[in-house]
Design a protein around this motif. Sequence first.
Motif, short mmCIF file in Angstrom:
data_model
loop_
_atom_site.label_atom_id
_atom_site.label_comp_id
_atom_site.label_asym_id
_atom_site.label_seq_id
_atom_site.Cartn_x
_atom_site.Cartn_y
_atom_site.Cartn_z
N SER A 654 0.82 -1.21 0.00
CA SER A 654 0.00 0.00 0.00
C SER A 654 0.86 1.26 0.00
O SER A 654 1.90 1.33 0.66
N THR A 655 0.40 2.27 -0.74
CA THR A 655 1.06 3.58 -0.72
C THR A 655 0.35 4.56 0.19
O THR A 655 0.73 5.72 0.28
N PHE A 656 -0.70 4.10 0.88
CA PHE A 656 -1.52 4.98 1.70
C PHE A 656 -1.25 4.70 3.18
O PHE A 656 -2.01 3.99 3.86
N ILE A 657 -0.14 5.24 3.68
CA ILE A 657 0.29 5.01 5.05
C ILE A 657 -0.18 6.19 5.90
O ILE A 657 0.13 7.36 5.60
N LEU A 658 -0.91 5.91 6.97
CA LEU A 658 -1.51 6.96 7.78
C LEU A 658 -0.47 7.67 8.63
O LEU A 658 0.58 7.12 8.96
N SER A 659 -0.78 8.91 9.00
CA SER A 659 0.18 9.72 9.75
C SER A 659 0.20 9.39 11.23
O SER A 659 1.14 9.76 11.94
N ARG A 660 -0.82 8.71 11.71
CA ARG A 660 -0.85 8.20 13.09
C ARG A 660 -1.52 6.82 13.04
O ARG A 660 -2.14 6.47 12.05
N VAL A 661 -1.40 6.08 14.14
CA VAL A 661 -2.11 4.81 14.22
C VAL A 661 -3.54 5.12 14.66
O VAL A 661 -3.76 5.66 15.74
N PRO A 662 -4.53 4.79 13.84
CA PRO A 662 -5.91 5.12 14.17
C PRO A 662 -6.55 4.08 15.08
O PRO A 662 -6.07 2.95 15.18
N ILE A 663 -7.61 4.44 15.76
CA ILE A 663 -8.52 3.45 16.31
C ILE A 663 -9.35 3.00 15.12
O ILE A 663 -10.21 3.74 14.63
N SER A 664 -9.07 1.82 14.61
CA SER A 664 -9.51 1.48 13.26
C SER A 664 -11.02 1.45 13.10
O SER A 664 -11.53 1.66 11.99
N SER A 665 -11.77 1.22 14.17
CA SER A 665 -13.23 1.19 14.04
C SER A 665 -13.80 2.56 13.69
O SER A 665 -14.96 2.67 13.27
N THR A 666 -13.01 3.64 13.85
CA THR A 666 -13.51 4.99 13.60
C THR A 666 -13.19 5.49 12.19
O THR A 666 -13.58 6.61 11.84
N LEU A 667 -12.49 4.73 11.39
CA LEU A 667 -12.03 5.21 10.08
C LEU A 667 -13.17 5.58 9.15
O LEU A 667 -14.18 4.88 9.05
N LYS A 668 -13.00 6.71 8.46
CA LYS A 668 -13.90 7.13 7.39
C LYS A 668 -13.04 7.51 6.19
O LYS A 668 -11.95 8.07 6.36
N LEU A 669 -13.53 7.25 4.97
CA LEU A 669 -12.71 7.51 3.78
C LEU A 669 -13.59 7.99 2.64
O LEU A 669 -14.71 7.50 2.44
N ALA A 670 -13.06 8.96 1.90
CA ALA A 670 -13.72 9.44 0.70
C ALA A 670 -12.68 9.62 -0.39
O ALA A 670 -11.53 9.98 -0.13
N ILE A 671 -13.08 9.35 -1.62
CA ILE A 671 -12.26 9.64 -2.80
C ILE A 671 -12.97 10.75 -3.55
O ILE A 671 -14.09 10.55 -4.05
N GLY A 672 -12.31 11.94 -3.62
CA GLY A 672 -12.99 13.09 -4.19
C GLY A 672 -14.24 13.38 -3.39
O GLY A 672 -14.19 13.58 -2.18
N GLY A 673 -15.40 13.36 -4.04
CA GLY A 673 -16.65 13.64 -3.35
C GLY A 673 -17.49 12.40 -3.10
O GLY A 673 -18.69 12.51 -2.89
N VAL A 674 -16.86 11.22 -3.11
CA VAL A 674 -17.60 9.97 -2.91
C VAL A 674 -17.08 9.26 -1.67
O VAL A 674 -15.89 8.93 -1.58
N GLU A 675 -17.95 9.03 -0.70
CA GLU A 675 -17.55 8.27 0.49
C GLU A 675 -17.53 6.79 0.16
O GLU A 675 -18.47 6.25 -0.42
N ILE A 676 -16.42 6.12 0.51
CA ILE A 676 -16.24 4.70 0.24
C ILE A 676 -16.54 3.93 1.52
O ILE A 676 -16.02 4.27 2.59
N PRO A 677 -17.35 2.89 1.45
CA PRO A 677 -17.67 2.15 2.67
C PRO A 677 -16.50 1.30 3.15
O PRO A 677 -15.62 0.92 2.37
N ARG A 678 -16.49 1.00 4.42
CA ARG A 678 -15.55 0.03 4.97
C ARG A 678 -16.09 -1.35 4.66
O ARG A 678 -17.27 -1.63 4.90
N GLY A 679 -15.27 -2.23 4.11
CA GLY A 679 -15.79 -3.54 3.78
C GLY A 679 -14.73 -4.47 3.24
O GLY A 679 -13.72 -4.03 2.70
#
Length: 725
Positions: A654-679
């Motif tokens: 992966s080239t998408f390395i986060l700047s901190r370690v998240p509490i992973s259950s809280t993650l939200k992600l969007a590409i441009g103006g489209v929110e991508i579901p966790r799945g």
Amino acid sequence: MTRLSILLALALTLSLVGCEGSMMTTHDGASSTDMGDARANPCIGCTSDDCDRDGIDNAREDELGTDRCNPDSDGDGIMDGVEVNAPKICVAGGDTPRPVEVCTTDADCLVGTCVGFDPTNADQDGDGVPDGDEDRNHDGLVGDCKATCLGEGDCGEGQVCAVSPGGALGACTPLLAPECVGSETDPRLTDTDGDGVLDKDEGSNLVCKTDALITPTLRSDTAADWTLALDPAFGATREVNIANAHASEVGVVFEEGVAKVAAFSLSKPGATSALIQDEADEQLMNNLGLSINAVFNRLSFTTYDGFDATRSQRLITSGGKSLDQLRDQLLTALIAHPSDVSVPAAPAIVGPGGSSANDVVLLISTVVRDDRVVILGALGTTADFSNGTQMTAIRMRDVTNATALAKGKKGLAAECDNFLVEALPVSDIVWLMDTSTSVTDNDLPRIFAAADAFITKLQGSGIDYRLGVMRAGCSTSNVNLTGGNFTTDQATFKSRVSVPAGPRDCQYEAPITAGKNLYERTLEPAPAAAAGSMDQALRPGAKMIYVFVTDEEEIPIQEALRDEDDGARYRVQSEVEALPLFQSLTSFYQDKEITAFGMIALDPVCHRKAEPSWAAKAMVEKTGGASWPICVTDNVVLDQALNSLVSAAQGLSSTFILSRVPISSTLKLAIGGVEIPRGSDNGFDYDGPNNAIIFNIPVTSPLFPKLGDTIFVSYRFFEDAPSID
């Protein structure tokens, strides 16, 4: 990949010096004090020129119409002084030209007027997004764009310093360069980047605000020395009753009824190595007499707060027990004095495990601290875990990846990372096959049968992959992949697994040595492979992954052990690791950043094998991979192992390395103006060992990130989690 991280402001709390009492700014901008009459006027008795200490003196506040007793008059989260002193830009309403320019007065603007931040208006551009959600770190700038400069290098990425004659301060232009805006938008503009998509519909404003994130339930325990940050979908934790408990011995259990997950956390005395502790706990669980099959053994990682950890996946035949009953049985065994243990009954929300072979998945992680070990476990049925339309696997990983575990009592903060997609995940996976009779008669046919599902999983992984196969001999000649090239073709890969070609000596039982020879004699000397090439050559930016397939010890290692110990072929893993030959091989693999995985003879599971594959097991552990037993004939085990291998490859490349370690259950992600579901299917997920975002989306899908896209990822994290460069 370009990443910009913006710390999200959660609240503003100030103590006022020079005023009677102390004042806290509430979320709506109202003020309160603990002093009688001061409740009506918090500035009674204030002798300071700046009662609210916001950087603006009282007389100037009266001129501006701001509240001299409130450091954030409009309640948008941005201090009045920051807004008043923010750099100004030329604004022409919806027709503001790009690039936006810095100004001091209207005379500086060819189009529009010179506008700063308005400390009396919480939504200055009227787009429905509060100013504090647009300027997320509340610093009066947009992203890391700068306003003034002395020379080149003083501005943000994509900006140029225009220095005025005489050496006075210059202006960084353009003030809002796309490279430095990142996940913030401008409170004065409805379309900050001028792309035709309004700021309110941009991905940054879909996910990069704290009210877009779930708030995990925090459960702290002083004796366990932990805070657990659990998804609210989990029910309340219940403490396990442990008589004659050690000071560090604490256990809790909890469940999630919709996804059908039973989970636990256990603190206890233990070893100083996560690998050793997991092996010891495996024996405690095996003593129960259950059928427990290793799927993915001891994938090592480091927790956000620096502790050694390892994660394993196992399959269990439940014998008709419900998930909570099976969980309670395993937890009791791990406490090691089970007669003293009583687990509170579970609510009737977790379904039965069933009774067929390998019908329950157990994910378990071990974190070794200075004074104890903490074990995190989660169980779900194999059917639910493998069903990508359900949240079972994600809920289980969120519990066991240790991102929800902190030491002591911790609070939360929030962050938003923004990535400009400049490269997609690239990985080359080479299978090094032992073709001795004991392998070919039993194991290669199973790999052949599982290859279709393996390729299908790869195709949906978002990885630009190539597959290679080579016989695991250690000759320095004929060191070539079967067919002389890599492949992505399903039928070609299967045929090569069935009849691997390559070096012919060493009895075909030297995968580690064969991998070294392949890399340094064939792959590395060749000119770099061009895009789309299947040539035997390294690809720029590609992650190299080896998969060892063997049921015996590495032949050169056997010979070295015989030389050192009067013909004894092996003793224990530590003796193998002490060999100069093994240490030399390890240095090579680590220097070349090769990650090894292994379908190998693991002790004591593979009793039918002549000897454990100690060298392969040790190399897997030292390069950050995982292994599974070659001697388990159930195809469900192999399918689960290959799925886990693909997931690990996703994280590694992966080239998408986060700047901190998240509490992973809280993650939200969007590409441009489209929110991508966790799945697990057609969505994004999180890889803990690499702190990376992965996409379980076919590259042909319109949801998959394309070059030039901007990805926004927001999340909560424990307040002491360090920033990662």
